[in-house]
Write a protein that holds these residues in place. Structure first.
Motif, PDB file in Angstrom:
ATOM      1  N   LEU A  86      46.754  37.668 -64.328  1.00  0.00           N
ATOM      2  CA  LEU A  86      47.586  39.112 -64.055  1.00  0.00           C
ATOM      3  C   LEU A  86      47.211  40.298 -64.808  1.00  0.00           C
ATOM      4  N   PRO A  87      46.615  41.521 -64.553  1.00  0.00           N
ATOM      5  CA  PRO A  87      46.679  42.647 -65.236  1.00  0.00           C
ATOM      6  C   PRO A  87      48.320  42.728 -66.105  1.00  0.00           C
ATOM      7  N   ASN A  88      47.983  43.648 -67.136  1.00  0.00           N
ATOM      8  CA  ASN A  88      49.464  44.049 -67.157  1.00  0.00           C
ATOM      9  C   ASN A  88      50.232  44.930 -66.534  1.00  0.00           C
ATOM     10  N   ASP A  89      51.817  44.285 -65.990  1.00  0.00           N
ATOM     11  CA  ASP A  89      52.867  45.006 -66.313  1.00  0.00           C
ATOM     12  C   ASP A  89      52.758  45.215 -64.189  1.00  0.00           C
ATOM     13  N   ILE A  90      52.318  44.084 -63.841  1.00  0.00           N
ATOM     14  CA  ILE A  90      52.604  43.251 -61.840  1.00  0.00           C
ATOM     15  C   ILE A  90      53.665  43.025 -62.481  1.00  0.00           C
ATOM     16  N   ILE A  91      53.934  41.939 -63.265  1.00  0.00           N
ATOM     17  CA  ILE A  91      55.394  41.506 -62.942  1.00  0.00           C
ATOM     18  C   ILE A  91      55.891  41.543 -64.580  1.00  0.00           C
ATOM     19  N   LYS A  92      57.160  42.219 -64.877  1.00  0.00           N
ATOM     20  CA  LYS A  92      57.660  42.556 -66.362  1.00  0.00           C
ATOM     21  C   LYS A  92      58.805  41.717 -66.172  1.00  0.00           C
ATOM     22  N   ASN A  93      58.849  40.629 -67.369  1.00  0.00           N
ATOM     23  CA  ASN A  93      60.353  40.136 -67.362  1.00  0.00           C
ATOM     24  C   ASN A  93      60.928  39.786 -66.673  1.00  0.00           C
ATOM     25  N   GLY A  94      59.891  38.753 -65.491  1.00  0.00           N
ATOM     26  CA  GLY A  94      60.387  38.031 -64.276  1.00  0.00           C
ATOM     27  C   GLY A  94      60.443  39.047 -62.688  1.00  0.00           C
ATOM     28  N   LYS A  95      60.435  40.489 -63.398  1.00  0.00           N
ATOM     29  CA  LYS A  95      60.792  40.881 -62.332  1.00  0.00           C
ATOM     30  C   LYS A  95      59.317  41.568 -61.520  1.00  0.00           C
ATOM     31  N   ILE A  96      59.152  41.767 -60.121  1.00  0.00           N
ATOM     32  CA  ILE A  96      57.956  42.155 -59.359  1.00  0.00           C
ATOM     33  C   ILE A  96      58.309  43.894 -59.811  1.00  0.00           C
ATOM     34  N   ILE A  97      56.776  44.054 -60.160  1.00  0.00           N
ATOM     35  CA  ILE A  97      56.825  45.852 -60.373  1.00  0.00           C
ATOM     36  C   ILE A  97      55.556  46.593 -59.861  1.00  0.00           C
TER      37      ILE A  97
END
Length: 333
Positions: free
Chosen positions: A42-53
């Motif tokens: 996945l690209p960066n920051d699609i999911i962050k710390n387990g949370k969907i962004i």
């Protein structure tokens, strides 16, 4: 005779969604043999710390995966992000029967049982019953995080049916392959590119589960497509810095083990074996340093005993998804 379309699903499918990758494992329900496994970075920051962004972007990627992997309209199991997992030992009155425990927890979570979130999904294990109380191990996670993943999977024509956590999935896999002695404390480590999940199991139950954060952000890893077998990740920064991060993580693991020995070790036994899995690119170095520091054998990538039908070792980065796929099929459940 079965009606068309009502045949029971003969496959068990699991999905592990991390900040940097999606992994899928498919097994045969009957003999629990491996059918296939796939991953998509996945690209960066699609999911962050387990949370969907970036929900819509992740949905587009998942739709492509579902089509490519041939799992449309299939039942799936998924992992709860380690970041949000809460594990608690709770004591209940003897007047509460085993059948009433779940209902009691529904009433008490949020009142007498405090959690760091308002609405929770939970499960529990009955640890023991003494003359004074019943002791349970409570697993809980924020309802909105689990629901967010579940509804996303439904939106791409999947049918989520169960969730589990990293440590339990790994234990299930090792036990299924006869690698666990339930009467000896066992250390289980899952090493990702940003975190390490560390747990100790004894007598089929986790004494504790801890997540160790590593200062190795997603942005410092890049996908390496040079291998003919599969893509992997490589560190884009200074290699000495990465070695320092490994040493810091091992120091934290030592602290976790010491905490277990001094605060939670009812058996009085020392840890004799450790299992290492995950997709940390410097796994060989991590394995070596763990053995040197902890002075116990570490079963990791170089010593894999988990094979595919053709005799090849299953890559350790798929161990959590494989253990999750065994949920409901394994003696360790």
């Amino acid at each position: 005779m079965r009606f068309l379309g009502l045949q029971p699903q003969t496959k068990q499918i699991s999905l592990a969604l991390y900040d940097h990758v999606i992994r899928m494992v498919e097994i045969n329900k009957g003999d629990m043999s491996l059918r296939s496994y796939h991953e998509r970075f996945l690209p960066n920051d699609i999911i962050k710390n387990g949370k969907i962004i970036e929900r819509e972007t992740l949905k587009d990627i998942l739709e492509e995966c579902v089509e490519e992997w041939g799992i449309k309209k299939k039942k799936v199991q998924f992992l709860v992000p380690d970041t949000y997992l809460v594990l608690r030992n709770e004591k209940l009155p003897l007047t509460i029967s085993d059948d009433e425990i779940k209902g009691h927890l529904y009433l008490e979570i949020g009142s007498s049982i405090k959690l760091p979130f308002n609405e929770a999904v939970f499960d529990y294990e009955l640890v023991r019953t003494t003359d004074e109380h019943k002791e349970i191990l409570l697993f809980a996670a924020p309802e909105n995080i689990v629901t967010d993943i579940s509804t996303l999977l439904e939106s791409v024509s999947l049918r989520p049916e169960a969730a589990d956590v990293t440590a339990l999935s790994l234990y299930r896999l090792y036990y299924h392959h006869g690698l666990i002695d339930q009467y000896e404390p066992t250390l289980v480590i899952h090493a990702g590119i940003q975190t390490m999940n560390v747990s100790v199991f004894y007598n089929h139950q986790p004494a504790f589960i801890r997540q160790i954060l590593m200062d190795t952000p997603h942005s410092m890893w890049e996908v390496d497509s040079s291998s003919r077998v599969s893509e992997s990740l490589k560190w884009s920064g200074n290699r000495n810095d990465l070695r320092d991060k490994i040493e810091e993580s091992i120091t934290e693991i030592e602290r976790v083990i010491n905490f277990y020995y001094y605060s939670m070790n009812r058996s009085g036994k020392t840890i004799q074996t450790a299992f290492l899995s995950g997709d940390f690119p410097e796994m060989d170095l991590l394995n070596l340093r763990l053995e040197e520091t902890l002075e116990i054998p570490v079963k990791g990538e170089a010593k894999s005993e988990i094979k595919e039908d053709d005799g090849l070792a299953l890559p350790v980065k798929y161990y959590t998804a494989m253990g999750l796929a065994l949920k409901g099929c394994s003696d360790a459940d």
